[in-house]
Design an enzyme around this catalytic site. Structure first.
Site, PDB file in Angstrom:
ATOM      1  N   GLU A  50       0.818  -1.226   0.000  1.00 31.65           N
ATOM      2  CA  GLU A  50       0.000   0.000   0.000  1.00 31.65           C
ATOM      3  C   GLU A  50       0.844   1.266   0.000  1.00 31.65           C
ATOM      4  O   GLU A  50       0.414   2.320  -0.494  1.00 31.65           O
ATOM      5  CB  GLU A  50      -0.955   0.010   1.189  1.00 31.65           C
ATOM      6  CG  GLU A  50      -2.062  -1.048   1.115  1.00 31.65           C
ATOM      7  CD  GLU A  50      -1.649  -2.406   1.656  1.00 31.65           C
ATOM      8  OE1 GLU A  50      -0.445  -2.606   1.941  1.00 31.65           O
ATOM      9  OE2 GLU A  50      -2.537  -3.285   1.784  1.00 31.65           O
ATOM     10  N   PHE A 112     -10.968  -7.551  14.415  1.00 34.12           N
ATOM     11  CA  PHE A 112      -9.900  -7.978  13.508  1.00 34.12           C
ATOM     12  C   PHE A 112      -9.605  -6.871  12.495  1.00 34.12           C
ATOM     13  O   PHE A 112     -10.497  -6.341  11.852  1.00 34.12           O
ATOM     14  CB  PHE A 112     -10.316  -9.265  12.782  1.00 34.12           C
ATOM     15  CG  PHE A 112      -9.280  -9.738  11.807  1.00 34.12           C
ATOM     16  CD1 PHE A 112      -8.020 -10.132  12.258  1.00 34.12           C
ATOM     17  CD2 PHE A 112      -9.539  -9.760  10.447  1.00 34.12           C
ATOM     18  CE1 PHE A 112      -7.044 -10.554  11.354  1.00 34.12           C
ATOM     19  CE2 PHE A 112      -8.573 -10.187   9.542  1.00 34.12           C
ATOM     20  CZ  PHE A 112      -7.318 -10.575   9.996  1.00 34.12           C
ATOM     21  N   GLN A 113      -8.339  -6.524  12.399  1.00 33.88           N
ATOM     22  CA  GLN A 113      -7.840  -5.476  11.484  1.00 33.88           C
ATOM     23  C   GLN A 113      -8.489  -4.121  11.732  1.00 33.88           C
ATOM     24  O   GLN A 113      -8.718  -3.348  10.804  1.00 33.88           O
ATOM     25  CB  GLN A 113      -7.999  -5.906  10.020  1.00 33.88           C
ATOM     26  CG  GLN A 113      -7.106  -7.110   9.697  1.00 33.88           C
ATOM     27  CD  GLN A 113      -6.963  -7.403   8.233  1.00 33.88           C
ATOM     28  OE1 GLN A 113      -7.895  -7.206   7.452  1.00 33.88           O
ATOM     29  NE2 GLN A 113      -5.795  -7.883   7.838  1.00 33.88           N
ATOM     30  N   LYS A 162     -17.215  -1.151   6.739  1.00 34.27           N
ATOM     31  CA  LYS A 162     -17.650  -2.153   5.756  1.00 34.27           C
ATOM     32  C   LYS A 162     -19.169  -2.143   5.578  1.00 34.27           C
ATOM     33  O   LYS A 162     -19.669  -2.229   4.461  1.00 34.27           O
ATOM     34  CB  LYS A 162     -17.177  -3.539   6.216  1.00 34.27           C
ATOM     35  CG  LYS A 162     -17.382  -4.612   5.188  1.00 34.27           C
ATOM     36  CD  LYS A 162     -16.699  -5.914   5.585  1.00 34.27           C
ATOM     37  CE  LYS A 162     -16.814  -6.947   4.467  1.00 34.27           C
ATOM     38  NZ  LYS A 162     -16.106  -8.184   4.788  1.00 34.27           N
ATOM     39  N   MET A 475      24.268   8.688   0.852  1.00 35.37           N
ATOM     40  CA  MET A 475      24.214   9.977   1.531  1.00 35.37           C
ATOM     41  C   MET A 475      24.559   9.845   3.013  1.00 35.37           C
ATOM     42  O   MET A 475      25.214  10.726   3.590  1.00 35.37           O
ATOM     43  CB  MET A 475      22.829  10.616   1.354  1.00 35.37           C
ATOM     44  CG  MET A 475      22.715  12.018   1.909  1.00 35.37           C
ATOM     45  SD  MET A 475      23.979  13.113   1.233  1.00 35.37           S
ATOM     46  CE  MET A 475      23.105  13.833  -0.150  1.00 35.37           C
TER      47      MET A 475
HETATM   48  C1  LIG Z   1      12.553   5.807   4.711  1.00 30.58           C
HETATM   49  C2  LIG Z   1      13.878   6.428   4.985  1.00 30.58           C
HETATM   50  N1  LIG Z   1      14.757   5.839   5.814  1.00 30.58           N
HETATM   51  C3  LIG Z   1      15.967   6.407   6.044  1.00 30.58           C
HETATM   52  C4  LIG Z   1      16.317   7.585   5.456  1.00 30.58           C
HETATM   53  C5  LIG Z   1      17.659   8.239   5.731  1.00 30.58           C
HETATM   54  N2  LIG Z   1      18.476   8.299   4.515  1.00 30.58           N
HETATM   55  C6  LIG Z   1      18.570   9.418   3.775  1.00 30.58           C
HETATM   56  S1  LIG Z   1      19.515   9.224   2.403  1.00 30.58           S
HETATM   57  C7  LIG Z   1      19.856   7.634   2.805  1.00 30.58           C
HETATM   58  C8  LIG Z   1      20.750   6.785   1.928  1.00 30.58           C
HETATM   59  C9  LIG Z   1      20.165   6.537   0.589  1.00 30.58           C
HETATM   60  O1  LIG Z   1      20.930   5.535  -0.041  1.00 30.58           O
HETATM   61  P1  LIG Z   1      20.635   5.110  -1.527  1.00 30.58           P
HETATM   62  O2  LIG Z   1      19.192   4.878  -1.732  1.00 30.58           O
HETATM   63  O3  LIG Z   1      21.523   3.982  -1.904  1.00 30.58           O
HETATM   64  O4  LIG Z   1      21.002   6.422  -2.352  1.00 30.58           O
HETATM   65  P2  LIG Z   1      22.410   7.195  -2.480  1.00 30.58           P
HETATM   66  O5  LIG Z   1      22.495   8.160  -1.366  1.00 30.58           O
HETATM   67  O6  LIG Z   1      23.508   6.147  -2.406  1.00 30.58           O
HETATM   68  O7  LIG Z   1      22.347   7.857  -3.798  1.00 30.58           O
HETATM   69  C10 LIG Z   1      19.230   7.273   4.002  1.00 30.58           C
HETATM   70  C11 LIG Z   1      19.354   5.943   4.655  1.00 30.58           C
HETATM   71  C12 LIG Z   1      15.350   8.182   4.623  1.00 30.58           C
HETATM   72  N3  LIG Z   1      15.570   9.359   4.038  1.00 30.58           N
HETATM   73  N4  LIG Z   1      14.163   7.585   4.383  1.00 30.58           N
END
Ligand SMILES: Cc1ncc(C[n+]2csc(CCOP(=O)(O)OP(=O)(O)O)c2C)c(N)n1
Length: 568
Positions: A50, A112-113, A162, A475
């Site tokens: 979802e 439920f749910q 529902k 990042m």
């Molecule tokens: C749902 C979620 N969890 C954690 C983060 C923290 N976060 C920001 S950038 C990043 C790394 C992203 O890695 P990737 O998708 O491999 O992209 P890259 O930075 O290597 O281009 C993380 C873990 C986030 N923004 N969103």
């Protein structure tokens, strides 16, 4: 005409102009799924989670300007939508989410749910409804769509028990009539005294700067923004979501501001004597340290949401209104102006930035993300809709893929939701079937919602997936390199073979390891009418510069040294 609640709901959605909804069935929404069989004109896209449905509705909305619709069952189905609702809320995106609820008599019994979905989503929706009778559905739907799209758009949730879906009621047509919502005002034109004050500041400014945000795109004020900039000779900086508000190749457009923005923008903000902030909200990622933010400027802020004015940055003239209307009020009163000394300062900062650009002096063997994005821009003639995920690749997209048109760069700005890019790209393709759509994702974020590969295959969505695979949560690794002494804890990724994964979904793919293969990869993607996955194997430890450390002064950027210069 006597219809069931589900039939009434679907009649209303069709009358509202909904063409497609993204969803996933379950017990509490099953009467509505069953009723869908009578309304084949309303396309339903079966997602695999979802969260994907909520991002698809979001991508659909951002790409089309129309309200996107997603649908889920009660409990876990509904809670799986929450990240998508929060993402849309932060970026002011109009979506309507429909959820099934346990029957009226079971509400509050831990059935439920059962989840208190209106309670859970209260802070991440513009408004939400629990519908307690089938007869109410038309009015609720009309209000929900009005709220989602008008004023500052946002997500609205409709929770339907529902037995309300199966209950019969008289359907008297849609829309119901003129809405009476006295507590909900949509601002339009601005107070003429505020306009006069703003004009006075603009006429007197020597170093004015426009900060253009998502509001410019959403209010359809791009032509007015350009006219204002050209007439008054004012350079324009963009927020991440403001990209496309003015063609980025326009000589007055300086590009993106903020944490990973172009240095020229941040220097200009700090040195300006007037900031004209249009449809942006002074997020901490664009201001840096608020105490030292643009210390010598007067500030004009125009936003449709009055609660944004003076929220983060105190302003001299705060204007509540629809941007297009407000700019139309300002422009006829403005004399033609130019600011040659200011523009020279700006050109010098730009020159300095160009000398530090990695593309001009990188000589390594390994492919880098900046090259991939810049070549994707080149070989798609800068004309694709790109939907980025969150991380280094997202910032590289913002830096190296200039956009000429509004609503062609979609990304999760405010919430920074990893997993957004790929499903939102699917939604965008449904909204703009004639456009070339690229999902630009990292290896980390892609794995959060890659189950939607099956959706893309089942629906044969013509979306191109570019995975920038650096084997890291890039990042976060960058932050660990700079701020945590290179302790790369929990950021290296053991990844699947993405091309084999694509093969398992019957999706064509290609792995690119050299720059000279990028052109071929774009041609390959274009030759396939359906989903296609391209993996770009890039340097593991690339850095995205400039970078304003969190909370630092905006002009205290960590920058890439010029060739021959030692690290700054
Ligand atoms: C749902 C979620 N969890 C954690 C983060 C923290 N976060 C920001 S950038 C990043 C790394 C992203 O890695 P990737 O998708 O491999 O992209 P890259 O930075 O290597 O281009 C993380 C873990 C986030 N923004 N969103």
């Amino acid at each position: 005409m006597q219809l069931t609640g589900s039939e009434i709901l679907l009649e209303c959605l069709i009358a509202e102009g909904v063409e497609v909804m993204f969803g996933y069935p379950g017990g509490a929404i099953l009467p509505t799924y069953d009723a869908m069989t009578k309304y084949p004109q309303l396309r339903h896209v079966l997602v695999r989670h979802e969260q994907g449905a909520s991002h698809m509705a979001d991508g659909y909305s951002r790409a089309s300007g129309k309200v996107g619709v997603c649908i889920a069952t009660s409990g876990p189905g509904a809670t799986n939508l929450v990240t998508g609702l929060a993402t849309a809320m932060m970026d002011s995106v109009g979506i309507v989410a429909i959820t099934g609820q346990v029957s009226r008599g079971s509400i509050g019994t831990d059935a439920f749910q059962e989840t208190d979905v209106t309670g859970v989503t209260l802070p991440v929706t513009k408004h939400n409804y629990l519908v307690m009778s089938a007869a109410e559905i038309p009015l609720v739907v009309q209000e929900a769509f009005h709220l989602a799209r008008s004023g500052r758009p946002g997500p609205v949730l409709i929770d339907i028990p529902k037995d309300v879906q199966t209950e019969k009621a008289e359907f008297k047509g849609y829309p119901v009539g003129k809405l009476k919502m006295p507590g909900y005002q949509v601002p339009d034109a601005a107070d003429t005294r505020d306009i006069a004050e703003a004009l006075d500041l603009i006429k007197r400014a020597k170093r004015p700067l426009i900060l253009a945000g998502h509001g410019v795109v959403m209010s359809g004020a791009t032509a007015q923004l350009r006219e204002l900039a050209e007439l008054a000779g004012i350079p324009v900086t963009l927020t991440l979501l403001g990209k496309g508000a003015i063609p980025e190749e326009h000589p007055l457009c300086l590009g993106m501001m903020g944490m990973h923005g172009h240095a020229v923008c941040n220097f200009a903000i700090q040195d300006a004597d007037l900031l004209i902030a249009l449809g942006m909200r002074f997020d901490d990622r664009v201001t840096g340290n608020l105490k030292t933010y643009s210390p010598n400027s007067k500030k004009i802020h125009v936003d449709i949401d009055p609660s944004e004015l003076n929220k983060n940055v105190k302003v001299d003239v705060g204007i509540t209104g629809d941007l297009r209307t407000v700019l139309t009020q300002i422009i006829p009163e403005l004399p033609r102006q130019s600011h040659p000394e200011w523009m020279q300062m700006i050109r010098d900062w730009q020159e300095d930035g160009n000398e530090r650009d990695i593309l001009t002096h990188y000589t390594g063997e390994k492919l880098i993300g900046a090259q991939v994005i810049n070549d994707l821009w080149r070989f798609t003639e800068g004309n694709a809709i790109t939907v980025s995920d969150v991380g280094q690749h997202q910032m590289l997209e913002a830096q190296y893929y200039p956009h000429q048109r509004p609503s062609t760069m979609l990304t999760s700005g405010g919430l920074g939701t990893m997993g957004f890019g790929f499903p939102a790209a699917i939604g965008a393709k449904f909204a703009r079937p004639d456009e070339e759509v690229w999902a630009i994702v990292g290896d980390g974020g892609f794995q959060m919602t890659l189950a939607e590969l099956a959706t893309a295959r089942q629906e044969n969505v013509d979306v191109n997936i570019a995975i920038l695979n650096n084997g890291f949560l890039g990042m976060v690794r960058q932050w660990q390199e700079i701020f945590y002494d290179q302790r790369y804890h929990a950021t290296p990724m053991v990844n699947p073979d993405f091309c084999k994964l694509a093969e398992a979904y019957d999706i064509p793919s290609m792995r690119v390891t050299r720059r000279d293969q990028i052109e071929e990869s774009v041609a390959f993607a274009r030759s396939i009418k359906g989903p296609v996955l391209i993996e770009y194997a890039i340097l593991k430890e690339e850095m995205v510069y400039p970078m304003v450390p969190a909370g630092a002064d905006l002009n205290k950027m960590i920058r890439r040294p010029k060739p021959g210069e030692s690290k700054s």
